[in-house]
Design an enzyme around this catalytic site. Sequence first.
Site, PDB file in Angstrom:
ATOM      1  CG  HIS A   1      64.662  47.180 -44.530  1.00  0.00           C
ATOM      2  ND1 HIS A   1      65.023  45.870 -44.222  1.00  0.00           N
ATOM      3  CD2 HIS A   1      65.729  47.729 -45.164  1.00  0.00           C
ATOM      4  CE1 HIS A   1      66.263  45.652 -44.665  1.00  0.00           C
ATOM      5  NE2 HIS A   1      66.710  46.771 -45.242  1.00  0.00           N
TER       6      HIS A   1
ATOM      7  CG  HIS B   1      62.881  52.079 -48.727  1.00  0.00           C
ATOM      8  ND1 HIS B   1      62.295  51.833 -47.500  1.00  0.00           N
ATOM      9  CD2 HIS B   1      61.963  52.783 -49.433  1.00  0.00           C
ATOM     10  CE1 HIS B   1      61.084  52.363 -47.478  1.00  0.00           C
ATOM     11  NE2 HIS B   1      60.863  52.958 -48.639  1.00  0.00           N
TER      12      HIS B   1
ATOM     13  CG  HIS C   1      61.359  55.964 -53.068  1.00  0.00           C
ATOM     14  ND1 HIS C   1      60.308  55.197 -53.515  1.00  0.00           N
ATOM     15  CD2 HIS C   1      61.195  56.061 -51.718  1.00  0.00           C
ATOM     16  CE1 HIS C   1      59.544  54.850 -52.489  1.00  0.00           C
ATOM     17  NE2 HIS C   1      60.056  55.367 -51.396  1.00  0.00           N
TER      18      HIS C   1
HETATM   19  P1  5GP Z   1      57.836  54.065 -48.732  1.00  0.00           P
HETATM   20  O1  5GP Z   1      56.379  54.388 -48.859  1.00  0.00           O
HETATM   21  O2  5GP Z   1      58.123  53.261 -47.468  1.00  0.00           O
HETATM   22  O3  5GP Z   1      58.760  55.229 -48.880  1.00  0.00           O
HETATM   23  O4  5GP Z   1      58.192  53.146 -49.971  1.00  0.00           O
HETATM   24  C1  5GP Z   1      57.901  51.795 -50.046  1.00  0.00           C
HETATM   25  C2  5GP Z   1      57.943  51.436 -51.499  1.00  0.00           C
HETATM   26  O5  5GP Z   1      58.049  50.037 -51.600  1.00  0.00           O
HETATM   27  C3  5GP Z   1      56.665  51.831 -52.259  1.00  0.00           C
HETATM   28  O6  5GP Z   1      57.014  52.681 -53.347  1.00  0.00           O
HETATM   29  C4  5GP Z   1      56.087  50.493 -52.741  1.00  0.00           C
HETATM   30  O7  5GP Z   1      55.551  50.560 -54.027  1.00  0.00           O
HETATM   31  C5  5GP Z   1      57.287  49.576 -52.678  1.00  0.00           C
HETATM   32  N1  5GP Z   1      56.967  48.203 -52.386  1.00  0.00           N
HETATM   33  C6  5GP Z   1      56.163  47.735 -51.384  1.00  0.00           C
HETATM   34  N2  5GP Z   1      56.112  46.397 -51.408  1.00  0.00           N
HETATM   35  C7  5GP Z   1      56.909  46.004 -52.438  1.00  0.00           C
HETATM   36  C8  5GP Z   1      57.267  44.724 -52.971  1.00  0.00           C
HETATM   37  O8  5GP Z   1      56.835  43.664 -52.497  1.00  0.00           O
HETATM   38  N3  5GP Z   1      58.100  44.706 -54.046  1.00  0.00           N
HETATM   39  C9  5GP Z   1      58.611  45.865 -54.600  1.00  0.00           C
HETATM   40  N4  5GP Z   1      59.424  45.725 -55.645  1.00  0.00           N
HETATM   41  N5  5GP Z   1      58.302  47.071 -54.115  1.00  0.00           N
HETATM   42  C10 5GP Z   1      57.455  47.153 -53.054  1.00  0.00           C
HETATM   43 ZN    ZN Z   2      64.093  44.514 -42.980  1.00  0.00          ZN
END
Ligand code: 5GP
Ligand code: ZN
Length: 112
Positions: A96, A98, A100
């Site tokens: 989804h 997002h 950072h």
């Molecule tokens: P990606 O790896 O997709 O760029 O980032 C996903 C981010 O979501 C990771 O930094 C991870 O720590 C965070 N994340 C995953 N599950 C949760 C959750 O349930 N709550 C929160 N606050 N962050 C989450």
């Molecule tokens: Zn979603």
Amino acid sequence: MNCIFCKIISEAIPSDKVYEDERMIIIKDINPQTKIHLLMIPKSHYSNIVEMTEAQAVELGLCLKTIGEISNSLGLKEGFRLVSNKGTNGCQSVEHLHFHIMGGELLSERMG
Ligand code: 5GP
Ligand code: ZN
């Protein structure tokens, strides 16, 4: 839909929310990698910018503008970094879109 960020948006799963409006939420990352590590999550569900519609692109632009407008109140006066991981090589773990939002300290010049 079995999407953890949609569940966070609907509050089926709790989160540490620092901002919300009609378009987006900003929450604290559960596993922070910098002193301040937030996630800006648009409420509209799509995986990444490759799958984004034109309407979603307009919304995303407004979400980014909002980050700029509230950045001082998020403790990011000295600057910040925005990162959006996509796909396997980008190490995307949640499908989804997002962004950072990282800051609160001097970040590494190395980004890869
Ligand atoms: P990606 O790896 O997709 O760029 O980032 C996903 C981010 O979501 C990771 O930094 C991870 O720590 C965070 N994340 C995953 N599950 C949760 C959750 O349930 N709550 C929160 N606050 N962050 C989450
Ligand atoms: Zn979603």
